[in-house]
Design an enzyme around this catalytic site. Structure first.
Site, PDB file in Angstrom:
ATOM      1  N   SER A 129       0.851  -1.186   0.000  1.00 18.79           N
ATOM      2  CA  SER A 129       0.000   0.000   0.000  1.00 18.79           C
ATOM      3  C   SER A 129       0.891   1.242   0.000  1.00 18.79           C
ATOM      4  O   SER A 129       1.724   1.409  -0.869  1.00 18.79           O
ATOM      5  CB  SER A 129      -0.964  -0.023   1.181  1.00 18.79           C
ATOM      6  OG  SER A 129      -0.250   0.058   2.393  1.00 18.79           O
ATOM      7  N   LYS A 147      -5.059   3.546  -1.445  1.00 22.03           N
ATOM      8  CA  LYS A 147      -4.138   2.790  -0.596  1.00 22.03           C
ATOM      9  C   LYS A 147      -4.727   2.556   0.793  1.00 22.03           C
ATOM     10  O   LYS A 147      -4.474   1.526   1.426  1.00 22.03           O
ATOM     11  CB  LYS A 147      -2.792   3.510  -0.510  1.00 22.03           C
ATOM     12  CG  LYS A 147      -2.035   3.538  -1.835  1.00 22.03           C
ATOM     13  CD  LYS A 147      -1.764   2.139  -2.367  1.00 22.03           C
ATOM     14  CE  LYS A 147      -0.880   2.126  -3.583  1.00 22.03           C
ATOM     15  NZ  LYS A 147      -0.562   0.754  -4.035  1.00 22.03           N
TER      16      LYS A 147
END
Length: 268
Positions: A129, A147
């Protein structure tokens, strides 16, 4: 028997660095590219064709590796796109593309490998992420949202698949010296836009941060440690101390105080 690793977006940047490092540690590594034919035989890891926004491509990629190797032990969901701009001025079509690559793509990749891992009663899935996913950053709001979504999906998935012997974790990098800025979608700096000055200045700052970023080898070493761990954590953060500390501050400080710190950092 060496473990078989699939790294999406393994032809450059963090994915390539991770692939090379894991290969050096004795893993059987496959990276991916939309067009593997662009790379010659000297490329350091094997590349297979993959477009994470195409369901058929995802299924074909996983099937190809299972046909060759008979198993798949590790998936690293690394493929992603950057996107910047005032949210008001960012085309909805570009927002959709960012979510397709950064959120829906990883979901489909996970779902494609789960049957094989479930049959093996083992497997490790590592989702890449970003530290930006822990906070809404100005002019990176869409990227932060994609993310952040991946962070929460990892938490939920992890609990669902644990019963099958499958481990899942999340690694959030800060700024690394890669070519992500070149491939990022930039909403144009519009001449008569009320955001022109602030967005233009922030864009220059973001690109400078990437250029001065950490060595991707640091990510490779963390991912190797996760694979070797008997009990991986849910979240890992990798990057400069200040970037990691920003997540701690967000948890500790009142919202408006944290917002003022961010705005001061971005000179807004």
């Amino acid at each position: 028997m060496s473990q078989v690793v699939l790294i999406t977006g393994g032809s450059s940047g963090i994915g390539k660095a991770v692939g090379i490092y894991l290969k050096e540690q004795g893993f059987t590594v496959y990276g991916t590219s939309r067009n593997p034919a662009r790379f010659d035989a000297t490329f350091p890891i094997k590349l297979v064709s993959l477009d994470v926004t195409d369901s058929k491509s995802i299924l074909a990629c996983v099937a190809e590796i299972l046909k060759i190797e008979g198993r798949l032990d590790v998936l690293v969901n690394n493929a992603g796109v950057g996107i910047t701009g005032p949210i008001e001025e960012t085309p909805t079509s570009e927002i959709s593309k960012a979510f397709a690559t950064n959120v829906y793509g990883p979901i489909e990749m996970i779902n494609a490998v789960l049957p094989a891992m479930r049959e093996q009663k083992s497997g490790t899935i590592i989702n890449i992420s970003s530290i930006a996913g822990y906070m809404g950053l100005p002019y990176r709001g869409v990227y932060s949202a994609t993310k952040g979504a991946l962070e929460l999906l990892t938490e939920a998935y992890r609990m669902e698949v644990k019963q099958f012997g499958i481990r899942m974790t999340n690694v959030a990098p800060g700024d690394f010296a890669t070519n992500i800025a070149a491939g990022r979608y930039h909403a144009p700096v519009i001449e008569d836009s009320p955001y022109k000055q602030a967005y233009g200045d922030t864009l220059k700052m973001m690109d400078a941060h990437v250029d001065a970023g950490e060595d991707p080898l640091a990510m490779a070493k963390v991912i190797y440690a996760i694979i070797k761990s008997d009990s991986p954590k849910i979240h890992y953060k990798v990057g400069a101390h200040l970037q990691k500390f920003s997540i701690v501050l967000k948890r500790l400080l009142p919202d408006k105080m944290y917002e003022r710190i961010l705005m001061k950092h971005y000179k807004l």
